[in-house]
Motif scaffolding. Structure first.
Motif, PDB file in Angstrom:
ATOM      1  N   TYR A   1     -64.598 -44.280  17.106  1.00 46.93           N
ATOM      2  CA  TYR A   1     -65.249 -45.312  16.293  1.00 46.93           C
ATOM      3  C   TYR A   1     -64.955 -45.088  14.816  1.00 46.93           C
ATOM      4  CZ  TYR A   1     -68.157 -47.878  19.634  1.00 46.93           C
ATOM      5  OH  TYR A   1     -68.604 -48.716  20.620  1.00 46.93           O
ATOM      6  N   THR A   2     -64.813 -46.186  14.083  1.00 47.02           N
ATOM      7  CA  THR A   2     -64.692 -46.146  12.635  1.00 47.02           C
ATOM      8  C   THR A   2     -65.789 -47.029  12.058  1.00 47.02           C
ATOM      9  OG1 THR A   2     -63.102 -47.967  12.608  1.00 47.02           O
ATOM     10  CG2 THR A   2     -62.202 -45.738  12.652  1.00 47.02           C
ATOM     11  N   LEU A   3     -65.919 -46.983  10.751  1.00 46.64           N
ATOM     12  CA  LEU A   3     -66.989 -47.721  10.077  1.00 46.64           C
ATOM     13  C   LEU A   3     -66.393 -48.812   9.203  1.00 46.64           C
ATOM     14  CD1 LEU A   3     -70.103 -47.675   9.603  1.00 46.64           C
ATOM     15  CD2 LEU A   3     -69.618 -46.359   7.540  1.00 46.64           C
TER      16      LEU A   3
ATOM     17  N   ALA B   1     -70.175 -49.969  13.104  1.00 46.31           N
ATOM     18  CA  ALA B   1     -69.402 -48.872  13.689  1.00 46.31           C
ATOM     19  C   ALA B   1     -68.771 -49.403  14.963  1.00 46.31           C
ATOM     20  CB  ALA B   1     -70.324 -47.694  14.005  1.00 46.31           C
TER      21      ALA B   1
ATOM     22  N   LEU C   1     -70.349 -40.836  13.887  1.00 40.36           N
ATOM     23  CA  LEU C   1     -69.812 -41.859  14.764  1.00 40.36           C
ATOM     24  C   LEU C   1     -69.252 -41.256  16.039  1.00 40.36           C
ATOM     25  CD1 LEU C   1     -67.934 -44.056  12.140  1.00 40.36           C
ATOM     26  CD2 LEU C   1     -70.278 -44.280  12.965  1.00 40.36           C
TER      27      LEU C   1
ATOM     28  N   TYR D   1     -73.438 -52.350   7.946  1.00 43.34           N
ATOM     29  CA  TYR D   1     -72.443 -51.387   8.412  1.00 43.34           C
ATOM     30  C   TYR D   1     -72.223 -51.609   9.894  1.00 43.34           C
ATOM     31  CZ  TYR D   1     -73.669 -49.216   4.015  1.00 43.34           C
ATOM     32  OH  TYR D   1     -73.912 -48.999   2.692  1.00 43.34           O
TER      33      TYR D   1
ATOM     34  N   SER E   1     -74.872 -45.672   6.862  1.00 42.13           N
ATOM     35  CA  SER E   1     -73.430 -45.402   6.886  1.00 42.13           C
ATOM     36  C   SER E   1     -73.102 -43.919   7.031  1.00 42.13           C
ATOM     37  CB  SER E   1     -72.777 -45.942   5.615  1.00 42.13           C
ATOM     38  OG  SER E   1     -73.234 -45.241   4.484  1.00 42.13           O
TER      39      SER E   1
END
Length: 173
Positions: free
Chosen positions: A109-111, A42, A105, A40, A101
């Protein structure tokens, strides 16, 4: 006079070689063909010139997030193209490899999930962060050429420790 110039140049070359050696310049990456594990990342997307100020700011933000302990993990990036082949243009996701996950965040920020179970060429090396990317990419490309393997345009790099880097590139099936 010529001896002084010779000795001066020899001294400069020696200092440069010692510095390069100390930075890990002569270490060779360990390269293997292996199976990737899920990860994952971020972070933030970036598309544009490698000289763009926004790219530098994205890397600075990663450092800030890690220093402030807003996320637990280590710097990691996904690249969707090879800038050496596409001029100066790059498509990337710059961020932090995180273990979970479900982490909250930081703002903006996104994952992204990197799937596991793919055959990848993996290169690992210990050297200065300034030297690592070039060493890792060169090692992967050389290995692929030697083994006659085709690579996908998907590069995942991360830096689990200071002066240590890892790069994985999926092999086309």
């Amino acid at each position: 006079m010529n001896k002084k110039i010779f000795y001066t140049l020899a001294g400069i070359v020696t200092v440069v070689l010692v510095f390069y050696t100390f930075q890990g310049g002569f270490t060779s990456p360990d390269v293997t063909l292996t199976t990737s594990k899920p990860m994952y990342v971020a972070g933030v997307s970036f598309e544009g010139s490698m000289e763009d100020e926004a790219m530098g700011k994205a890397f600075q933000r990663v450092s800030q997030v890690l220093q402030e302990k807003a996320l637990e993990g280590h710097p990691g990036n996904i690249y969707y193209n090879n800038p050496d082949r596409s001029g100066d243009s790059i498509r990337a996701f710059i961020g932090i490899i995180i273990p979970d996950s479900t982490d909250n965040l930081p703002e903006g920020y996104t994952l992204r999930a990197v799937p596991g179970g793919r055959k990848v060429i993996r290169a690992e090396a210990t050297a200065s962060i300034a030297l690592l990317p070039k060493k890792l990419y060169a090692a992967v490309f050389d290995y692929a050429k030697e083994e006659k393997l085709q690579l996908e345009e998907f590069y995942v790099e991360w830096f689990p420790e200071e002066d240590k880097g890892v790069l994985e590139v999926p092999v086309k099936e």
